[in-house]
Enzyme design. Sequence first.
Site, PDB file in Angstrom:
ATOM      1  N   LYS A  26      11.565   4.730 -60.687  1.00 14.83           N
ATOM      2  CA  LYS A  26      10.614   5.073 -61.968  1.00 14.83           C
ATOM      3  C   LYS A  26      10.150   3.994 -62.629  1.00 14.83           C
ATOM      4  CE  LYS A  26      12.923   8.204 -64.100  1.00 14.83           C
ATOM      5  NZ  LYS A  26      13.993   8.927 -65.207  1.00 14.83           N
TER       6      LYS A  26
ATOM      7  N   THR B 234      10.125  11.233 -73.953  1.00 17.65           N
ATOM      8  CA  THR B 234      10.228  11.867 -72.442  1.00 17.65           C
ATOM      9  C   THR B 234       9.157  13.038 -72.399  1.00 17.65           C
ATOM     10  OG1 THR B 234      12.269  10.913 -72.407  1.00 17.65           O
ATOM     11  CG2 THR B 234      11.371  12.719 -70.665  1.00 17.65           C
TER      12      THR B 234
ATOM     13  N   LYS C 291      18.142  -0.928 -65.556  1.00 18.53           N
ATOM     14  CA  LYS C 291      17.789   0.074 -66.723  1.00 18.53           C
ATOM     15  C   LYS C 291      18.106   1.484 -66.457  1.00 18.53           C
ATOM     16  CE  LYS C 291      16.052   0.638 -70.888  1.00 18.53           C
ATOM     17  NZ  LYS C 291      17.270   1.273 -71.154  1.00 18.53           N
TER      18      LYS C 291
ATOM     19  N   SER D 159      11.909   3.148 -74.075  1.00 21.81           N
ATOM     20  CA  SER D 159      13.003   1.988 -74.265  1.00 21.81           C
ATOM     21  C   SER D 159      12.536   0.554 -73.900  1.00 21.81           C
ATOM     22  CB  SER D 159      13.924   2.365 -73.019  1.00 21.81           C
ATOM     23  OG  SER D 159      14.686   3.427 -73.437  1.00 21.81           O
TER      24      SER D 159
ATOM     25  N   LYS E  68      22.416   3.507 -63.540  1.00 24.67           N
ATOM     26  CA  LYS E  68      22.792   4.728 -64.474  1.00 24.67           C
ATOM     27  C   LYS E  68      24.313   4.704 -64.491  1.00 24.67           C
ATOM     28  CE  LYS E  68      20.593   8.639 -65.314  1.00 24.67           C
ATOM     29  NZ  LYS E  68      19.168   8.875 -65.697  1.00 24.67           N
TER      30      LYS E  68
ATOM     31  N   ASN F 265      16.210  18.354 -75.885  1.00 23.87           N
ATOM     32  CA  ASN F 265      15.388  17.450 -76.589  1.00 23.87           C
ATOM     33  C   ASN F 265      14.280  17.211 -75.883  1.00 23.87           C
ATOM     34  OD1 ASN F 265      14.477  14.971 -78.243  1.00 23.87           O
ATOM     35  ND2 ASN F 265      15.076  13.857 -76.525  1.00 23.87           N
TER      36      ASN F 265
HETATM   37  N1  GLU Z   1      17.800   8.664 -69.235  1.00 27.75           N
HETATM   38  C1  GLU Z   1      16.373   8.429 -69.182  1.00 27.75           C
HETATM   39  C2  GLU Z   1      15.708   8.560 -67.710  1.00 27.75           C
HETATM   40  O1  GLU Z   1      16.468   9.005 -66.973  1.00 27.75           O
HETATM   41  C3  GLU Z   1      16.041   7.259 -69.945  1.00 27.75           C
HETATM   42  C4  GLU Z   1      16.391   5.852 -69.536  1.00 27.75           C
HETATM   43  C5  GLU Z   1      16.127   4.591 -70.301  1.00 27.75           C
HETATM   44  O2  GLU Z   1      15.608   4.629 -71.223  1.00 27.75           O
HETATM   45  O3  GLU Z   1      16.525   3.605 -69.840  1.00 27.75           O
HETATM   46  O4  GLU Z   1      14.601   8.074 -67.703  1.00 27.75           O
END
Ligand code: GLU
Length: 415
Positions: A85, A181, A61, A346, A97, A211
């Site tokens: 995370k 976030t 993810k 998410s 990523k 954002n």
């Molecule tokens: N890009 C965000 C992060 O770095 C969200 C990632 C997601 O929702 O999968 O946590």
Amino acid sequence: MDKGLKRKIIETGRRLGLPQKTVKSLLEHKAEFEFEVCLDRTKQCFKAYRIQHNSSLGPHKGGIRFHPSVSKSEVATLATLMTLKTAAIGLPLGGGKGGIAVDPRTLSKEDLEELSRNYARFIAPYIGEDKDIPAPDVNTDSSVMDWMLDEYQKATKSQTKAAFTGKSINNGGSRGRSEATGLGGYYVLERILENRNEKFPKTVAIQGLGNVGYHFAELIASNKKYKLIAVSDSVGGVYSITEKNLDPKKVMDAKLAGRSVVDFAKKNQDTKLVSNEELLTLDVDVLILAALSDAITEKNMKQCRAKYIVELANNPVSDKAHDYLTKNKVVVVPDIIANAGGVTVSYFEWLQNRQNQIWGKQKVYKKLKKYLVNATDEIHDIVSSQGISYKDAAYEVAIARIARNDGSGEQGIGK
Ligand code: GLU
């Protein structure tokens, strides 16, 4: 992968007494896709990546970013941070990523759509709701996710909406995802201050008014416990001379009407201009880093005067700066919990898509708060009992969970 991140993983593995095999698996990624995406109209081509780091707790993810600085090693670092995370929060997900090395401001909307669709077509065979679920990141939003999902559905002849998150509400997106976030970072900061019996009001400066930074700023400015006295964007910053709360909406309106928050400072006598570097060294209680990586490094760590630094962006405090600051009693709230609100919602979006449900905003906020408060408390308890930093404690929680292989997201709820 970032050397500092590697070092932290190795040290944590040692502290937890983990077998070398487990630690080694976290220092490598499972799969990488390196390719080029091109535009038909201009024939320009850009380097693109998707890295799948670890899936012990569930499908990979993580977001996809569009930025000129995107490189394979940056994507690998960010994919690893996603594994840590999701594990620190207790989500049944792994880490990944992606990114394209492009400056989206140089593209027309049509080019942006074409680039997004070409990227999604390339990665379509390797992703999916049970394999790897991309989401927005720096410079990507719900429109980009909608284009990518559409392309994915065409390429795989499937109907699922759960292969991407951060979509628009009309296309299976979750309520509360766009502010998640910033909101999550706010819940985490509140809980840490509460757990540490801090007194209020607290002065706050925010680096980055995209954002994430903007939603966070709105929450801070609407709560009497805080005073938002400085904000910045990539051009520069504005500082409230009288230390009166800045109104994020007014600052944002000035930014949208001109080109930067500095336009607000030019028109308001109570404020003055500060550079981005100055903002990082202001004498405030709380400094929020909501821009890019490496905002605080060996170069400027000694000038930092904030008592709390919140990593709302990914990796904004370098490894050496983190160790220096924590030695000097600065509390650094680590990215893997501070900005986990996005991936947590998410996860809710993915659940709603799979179960054919639509949750209300209040339900999303409530569940988000529970996940983040539980994770913050678990980490705070380790900080108190072992006397280590929040980052080291968060890495302990995450890596121990991966080593136990117990990705049981719902267990955290209602504890
Ligand atoms: N890009 C965000 C992060 O770095 C969200 C990632 C997601 O929702 O999968 O946590």
